[in-house]
Design an enzyme around this catalytic site. Sequence first.
Site, short mmCIF file in Angstrom:
data_model
loop_
_atom_site.label_atom_id
_atom_site.label_comp_id
_atom_site.label_asym_id
_atom_site.label_seq_id
_atom_site.Cartn_x
_atom_site.Cartn_y
_atom_site.Cartn_z
N HIS A 1 -1.86 0.51 7.17
CA HIS A 1 -2.25 0.86 5.81
C HIS A 1 -1.79 2.29 5.53
O HIS A 1 -1.49 3.05 6.46
CB HIS A 1 -3.77 0.75 5.68
N CYS B 1 0.81 -1.21 0.00
CA CYS B 1 0.00 0.00 0.00
C CYS B 1 0.85 1.26 0.00
O CYS B 1 0.48 2.26 -0.62
CB CYS B 1 -0.96 -0.01 1.18
N ASP C 1 -7.94 5.94 -1.97
CA ASP C 1 -7.14 4.77 -1.57
C ASP C 1 -6.73 4.01 -2.81
O ASP C 1 -7.49 3.22 -3.36
CB ASP C 1 -7.95 3.86 -0.63
#
Lengths: 703, 317
Positions: free
Chosen positions: A492, A448, A507
């Site tokens: 994250h 991520c 995201d």
Amino acid sequence: MSAAVTTAGTGSTFSRLWARGPFARRAVPPPPVLSLSQIRWIGALLIAAQLPQAPWLPAWIAVFGITLVGLRMVFATRDARRPQATPTRIPSWALVVFAVAAAWFVRASFGGHLAGRDPSVAFLFILVGIKFLEARTRRDGTLLACLAMFMLITPFLANQSAWAALAMLPALVILGATLEALARTAPLVAPRAALKRSALLIAQGIPLAAILFVVFPRLSAPLWGLPQDYAAQTGLSDTMSPGMISELSQSDAVAFRVDFDGEPPPPAQRYWRGPVLTRFDGRTWSAIPQRGPGAPVDAQGAIQYTVTLEPSFKPWLFALEQAVGPPQITGGADDPGARSVQLTADRQIVARLPVREVTRYVQRSALGTHFASASDLDVRLARALPPGNPRAKALAADLRARYPDDREYAAAILRMFHDEAFVYTLTPPLLPTDPVDMFLFDERRGFCEHFASAFTFLLRAAGIPARVVTGYQGGEINPRGGYMIVRQSDAHAWTEAYIDGEWRRYDPTAAVAPNRIERGLSSAVGAGEPVPLFARLESGWLKSMQLAVDALNHAWERDVIGFNQSRQRELWRDLRLNTDNAPWVVGSLAAVIGAWGAVLLAWMAWRRRTEAREVLLWQAACARLAAAGLPRQPHEGPLDYAARAAARWPQFGIAFNAIAESYASLRYGDVEPDSKASEALLATLARAVDVLPAPRALRATAP
Amino acid sequence: MTVRSASHVVPVAQRLAGVLNQVGQIVVGKEHTLKLALACLLARGHLLIEDIPGVGKSTLAQALAATLGLKYARVQFTSDLLPADVLGVSIYDDKAQAFRFMPGPIFHSVVLADEINRAPPKTQSALLEAMEERQVSIDGTTRKLPEPFFVIATQNPVEQIGAFPLPESQLDRFLMAIDIGYPDAASERELLAGGDRRVRVADLVPVADAATLAEWQREAAAVHTAPALLDYTLALLAASRGYGSNAEGAARRGLSPRAGLMLVAAARAWALIAGRPMVMPEDVQAVFAPVAGHRLAGGARSGALQAQALLRSVPLP
């Protein structure tokens, strides 16, 4: 003595007086020596106290300390086997050398410190072994028992979980038995019976301890603060470079747990905001100094929840996006400095001091993906574009030419992530130079942080203010206890872009691996990826056991560790305890404790009731004679005792005889229980006990 | 204590008191030792006396045998004593053209094995085996020893040079190990005034015979032991097995189940002598040191001290 003073010379007088006077050297009896069984008890106690501490120490210190204790037990056993031989003794100079060497090694293995918490604990760990090696007398034994008690507490400096408390229990039981063995002059202590006795004592004390735990007034600040030195912890930090979060996701340690007042939000909305990283040097994202306060958000439909945060040794508190205001700290964080918390302009929740203990706070959040900016400075800082990564900049220019609208531009990048061959993986390749370029054009494999970093960079390259937000995404509901567990593996990173006058959440991971957001890490990466065990488990007994264990730990942290002054006040208020009236509190406390004592006494009386009647009558007679000044020796039989009593009070000899004989016949004779003969004997016994005069009368008539 | 059993025991106790009284006229001032010896005999055990010469060991044995009407023999153990000297030997009879067995001194009801630690182990173990088995096997023939059969062995604890002290496993075969000790002043005066006691042994009139003694032994074995008493005995045994073998005086070797059996048997005999139909803790305590002492570490003397400590450590309700 006065004659000596007058006749003899001064110096000799003094010494003579000295020799005769109260300080005269008398033949002092040698101190009582530890017996083999006592040494074994102490050894067992020390090892039981060492074991819970051992996992927190360097391996060699743990092994060395326990070996020293074991060595003494081996010596003692060998000596007892050969009573004629000289006892094995390590000379005291060698012990001193041991101690100095141990100090030196401890210092070396703790980076040159001997004074801090961890090296001191490690040094103590070894010193008890050395002290045990030279322990001879009972006094030494008592000292070692005290040291063991202290050592029992030291694991809590490192870890205050329910497990640490459980691991202490065996040593606590052995401690009781050891103290008994040390206090006893008779050498015979059956180990199992002693342990049972000790466990029973502890069990009897538990209700008292529980009452005191709830009622005894707590200080608003701890009696002593947790020392400052601590080991590096896993967790989010104020910087992010490629590979950092994927490394963090290898840990299934719990980051925090959440109790929701209502229904928990759906997985896609579980964005736990942490450090916000604005500054970028081409490789590493880092936070900028915090200013506050954040702009208010619409509290309409906000949900409320309580977070129990594990010590992270970082200042961030985590909240669902978007926090309505700063949290209200209800547990832990006894230090006032750790309680001062603010919601910054970029909507991070930051405490003034790092979180060093389990901290509980109540937080309200209005679930949403965008919010208004609080300051222009934030936006300005989020535009800065570092040199380097030329290919990415070229791509941005190319895309921007096609999509002049900010939103369409962002959507185009996300589409690229989704359509082209980007791979979401826990084992991203190293990106030594121009990481954004290498990721976007060469490797195309990342976690991520790679996607968030590249996405934010591309936004900035197109002139759109953007920054990286780190935190946790997701969380698992524990059906036992109905709370949410958020692990380090849920760490994250995502992006926030300032578009149309508002900060909006993007995201990019969701574009490449939608499952990560909806179903968690393990379903988003391939089968061969190194997902930590507990994050990978979907079901099965191991998973359900792990959830049960976690529920216990959560309850422990919430109700035991988190029980501080304010929680105590609340409880008192709920219980309608008038805490201002101190005598009343003390009085009711004494009443409760007295009631418990009465319960125990009643229980003992009830157990005695099951004894045969003749034994009760006999014990009554013995008690009366004992009160009159003639106690029965514990091993003395009834006939001997009666004879002794008859010698003291001849006028009652017949009564003593009748008591002893009827009791002896009932207990040791060949009499059917509940037969006529036994009833008659019991009647005789009861009458004879009745006939015995009161202790005072007996004492008065003693010759 | 039903009336029937009490009336049953009391006459036996009275006759036993008569025995003690008569032996007590020869062995002066040693009532307790005599009682222990008699209890040992009633419990069908054997007695080991550890004491210096001249305190009346053989007089005691002789007087006891004479009073009970038993055949008595004394074997002086020496370093050249052979098993055959104790057990007996088969010799060839010219006339009968066959071997004829000449029984040794062991074929007597009361055998005094004097200074047993002087004899070589082979001879010692021949005696001890016979004690245990109550029979002797020679040349393939098994011969029963007389009933009752009672061995009093003596051991001189002082001069152990050139001696073969009994190993601990052999000591276990003796029910009791006691010492006699010096008499007190009054008894010694009486002793000096009364002339040689051994001469007077010959004049003793037996008050019982072998059959009566066997009856008494059966009577002793039937004395009642209540569960509470067995519990107490078990506690003593458990305590002796020791949870703290160390220098403070606990036993390094605990008491065996056989020792427990012997303890109860001796306590029964003691109760019978006291005229009680049941065993009391006091009876167990009275015989505990003689029965347990030589089975605990450190020999009979220090073992007896340990036994006292053990008694003190086990409480009664």
